[in-house]
Design an enzyme around this catalytic site. Structure first.
Site, short mmCIF file in Angstrom:
data_model
loop_
_atom_site.label_atom_id
_atom_site.label_comp_id
_atom_site.label_asym_id
_atom_site.label_seq_id
_atom_site.Cartn_x
_atom_site.Cartn_y
_atom_site.Cartn_z
N ASP A 170 0.83 -1.21 0.00
CA ASP A 170 0.00 0.00 0.00
C ASP A 170 0.86 1.26 0.00
O ASP A 170 0.65 2.19 -0.79
CB ASP A 170 -0.89 0.04 1.25
CG ASP A 170 -2.16 -0.77 1.11
OD1 ASP A 170 -2.56 -1.04 -0.04
OD2 ASP A 170 -2.75 -1.13 2.13
N LEU A 171 1.81 1.30 0.91
CA LEU A 171 2.62 2.50 1.09
C LEU A 171 3.48 2.79 -0.14
O LEU A 171 3.58 3.93 -0.61
CB LEU A 171 3.50 2.36 2.32
CG LEU A 171 2.74 2.23 3.65
CD1 LEU A 171 3.70 1.93 4.79
CD2 LEU A 171 1.95 3.50 3.95
#
Length: 396
Positions: A170-171
């Site tokens: 995600d990051l």
């Protein structure tokens, strides 16, 4: 009163933030923290639900949405789509992380927005890509960690796959999208045209494999789990001390010799089992066991001091609370207080890089649901009557 900007670096850009959960908000946060006019568009549904994916005053939401303003908008209503298009006509960037088909069904996809603003840079984050055999699958960080190869090389040998302790797919997808948007904005200065920036959790995770992926592509070497051991620089890993654990990294012959001297084990320097890098790799387990016999005799602080003085890379292994108490972390300002008028004590994680002339700061707390709706619409040219009509029809 004018909304405070976090920086002057990106203050000339206006960003419409349609994102939810984590990957998309991570992308939008980069623009908010560097001073762009980021407008978080809260989904106003027929029942008034916020669709946030987490408590608004919780640590996660607060950390992701600082330095932004918010307005509510019902994009399932034709008037809501028309309102969004009026905003997009004057914006520089749109960021979204819907499933690939959702934005098209809503009528706010890149091609639709480009018709009203050819200069728009449109950033999209999905689980697996905007097309292809998996494009309709819902994306989730841990799924991407598994399919992207990361879990197969994480954890101790023989204990099965292990997820990383942060949502790394995600990051990194969010950061990759931000970098792509910035690249497109720079290109727009030459061409005068915007473009569609696309990334996915799967792409970002594969990219982050870096040298482990290259080992397969170039040498057909499939990396395996190595636990806390570095796959190529040996000995590098976690070693027990009298009061905890320490990371030690020996990355070359000279460092290896200095390491042996600090431990008082100079006989290892000439020992044929340990004298060369290939020998240390072959005898890794035996060497690690012998190192542990030495390090366990004294506390972590002793070894950190002695090894660093000798030029041997090392460091303590902190819990998160201990990490924020470290003097270097405090010096870097990685925990920053956020100003607010409610007397709430908000401290969030700072940006990981600095600029000398246009620094970033925590300028504003995260917004309440749709907090600046009327203010934002007025700035985009909506009259009081138009705003009242939108409220009457439950569009904002």
């Amino acid at each position: 009163m004018a909304f405070p900007r976090a920086s002057q670096a990106l203050s000339r850009f206006t960003v419409l933030d349609l994102t939810r959960v984590r990957a998309g908000p991570t992308c939008a946060r980069q623009f908010a923290d560097w001073g762009a006019n980021v407008i978080k568009i809260d989904a106003l549904t027929e029942d008034g639900g916020e669709g946030m994916g987490g408590p608004r005053h919780g640590a996660d939401f607060q950390n992701l949405h600082r330095n932004k303003r918010a307005m509510s908008l019902n994009l399932k209503h034709p008037m809501g789509v028309a309102t969004f298009m009026r905003l997009a006509a004057k914006a520089d960037v749109v960021i979204e992380n819907y499933r690939p088909d959702v934005k098209t069904k809503l009528g706010i996809d890149y091609e639709a927005v480009r018709k009203v603003n050819p200069r728009i840079v449109y950033g999209s984050i999905s689980g697996f890509g905007q097309d292809g055999p998996y494009h309709k699958r819902p994306g989730f960080d841990q799924i991407a960690q598994g399919m992207g190869g990361l879990m197969s090389i994480t954890g101790a040998p023989g204990e099965g796959p292990m997820r990383v302790g942060i949502p790394v797919a995600d990051l990194t997808a969010g950061l990759s999208c931000a970098m792509g948007i910035l690249t497109a904005l720079l290109e727009r200065e030459v061409s005068g045209e915007g473009q569609w920036v696309q990334t996915s959790l799967l792409q970002a995770q594969i990219f982050m494999l870096d040298f482990q992926a290259a080992r397969w592509l170039m040498e057909k070497d499939v990396a395996k789990q190595a636990g806390n051991n570095h796959p190529t620089s040996i000995p590098t890993g976690v070693f027990k001390t009298s009061d905890g654990y320490i990371n030690i990294a020996t990355t070359g012959g000279r460092i290896w010799e200095r390491f042996c001297q600090v431990l008082g084990a100079t006989e290892w320097i000439a020992d044929p089992d340990y004298a060369t890098a290939p020998a240390r790799s072959k005898n890794r387990d035996a060497l690690n066991a012998e190192i542990n016999e030495h390090t366990v005799k004294k506390p972590t602080e002793h070894w950190v001091s002695e090894l660093n003085a000798a030029g041997v890379p090392c460091g303590p292994i902190y819990s998160i609370d201990q990490m924020f108490e470290d003097p270097q972390v405090k010096h870097l300002g990685m925990a920053q207080k956020v100003p607010n008028d409610e007397g709430r004590d908000i401290t969030l994680v700072n940006q990981p890089f600095t600029l000398s002339r246009t620094p970033s700061r925590m300028a504003a707390r995260p917004p309440e649901f749709g907090e600046q709706t009327e203010e934002i619409l007025s700035e985009f040219g909506f009259t009081d009557g138009e705003i009242a009509d939108l409220r009457l029809h439950r569009v904002v």
